[in-house]
Scaffold this motif. Structure first.
Motif, PDB file in Angstrom:
ATOM      1  N   PRO A  11      40.369  36.204  40.806  1.00  0.00           N
ATOM      2  CA  PRO A  11      39.763  36.080  42.132  1.00  0.00           C
ATOM      3  C   PRO A  11      38.302  35.616  42.007  1.00  0.00           C
ATOM      4  O   PRO A  11      37.659  35.816  40.987  1.00  0.00           O
ATOM      5  CB  PRO A  11      39.862  37.489  42.714  1.00  0.00           C
ATOM      6  N   GLU A  12      37.803  35.013  43.056  1.00  0.00           N
ATOM      7  CA  GLU A  12      36.443  34.474  43.024  1.00  0.00           C
ATOM      8  C   GLU A  12      35.379  35.566  43.004  1.00  0.00           C
ATOM      9  O   GLU A  12      34.301  35.364  42.453  1.00  0.00           O
ATOM     10  CB  GLU A  12      36.229  33.557  44.228  1.00  0.00           C
ATOM     11  N   GLN A  13      35.651  36.707  43.590  1.00  0.00           N
ATOM     12  CA  GLN A  13      34.657  37.767  43.705  1.00  0.00           C
ATOM     13  C   GLN A  13      34.816  38.849  42.638  1.00  0.00           C
ATOM     14  O   GLN A  13      34.246  39.912  42.761  1.00  0.00           O
ATOM     15  CB  GLN A  13      34.754  38.422  45.092  1.00  0.00           C
ATOM     16  N   GLY A  14      35.586  38.633  41.598  1.00  0.00           N
ATOM     17  CA  GLY A  14      35.850  39.674  40.610  1.00  0.00           C
ATOM     18  C   GLY A  14      37.118  40.429  40.996  1.00  0.00           C
ATOM     19  O   GLY A  14      37.574  40.390  42.140  1.00  0.00           O
ATOM     20  N   ASP A  34      34.652  47.409  35.746  1.00  0.00           N
ATOM     21  CA  ASP A  34      33.466  46.682  36.221  1.00  0.00           C
ATOM     22  C   ASP A  34      33.814  45.280  36.713  1.00  0.00           C
ATOM     23  O   ASP A  34      33.110  44.313  36.420  1.00  0.00           O
ATOM     24  CB  ASP A  34      32.401  46.608  35.133  1.00  0.00           C
ATOM     25  N   GLY A  35      34.923  45.136  37.413  1.00  0.00           N
ATOM     26  CA  GLY A  35      35.311  43.860  37.986  1.00  0.00           C
ATOM     27  C   GLY A  35      36.019  42.910  37.043  1.00  0.00           C
ATOM     28  O   GLY A  35      36.390  41.819  37.436  1.00  0.00           O
TER      29      GLY A  35
END
Length: 71
Positions: A11-14, A34-35
């Motif tokens: 995903p683009e946001q983590g 942590d993403g």
């Protein structure tokens, strides 16, 4: 037999918890730390469990250092 392949993109946001639902149920362990996505393969048949006996093939030549003894 070849293993199935899956094509998915991060995903683009983590990575988030809801992103785990889109991953395949292939026996791997998926964790988000942590993403970041961490993938651990399933344990093989050669693993040792807590109830399995421990076998020692040779005696353990252990010597104690007297300077390390409690006083």
């Amino acid at each position: 037999m070849a293993q199935p392949t899956y094509e998915w993109h991060p995903p683009e946001q983590g990575w988030r918890e809801r992103d785990l639902l889109d991953l395949p149920a292939d026996g791997n362990r998926y964790e988000i730390i942590d993403g970041s996505l961490h993938v651990t393969p399933p344990a093989g048949s050669g693993t040792v469990g807590p109830d399995d006996p421990v076998q020692v093939t040779e005696p353990w030549p252990m010597t104690l250092d007297p300077s390390a003894w409690p006083r």
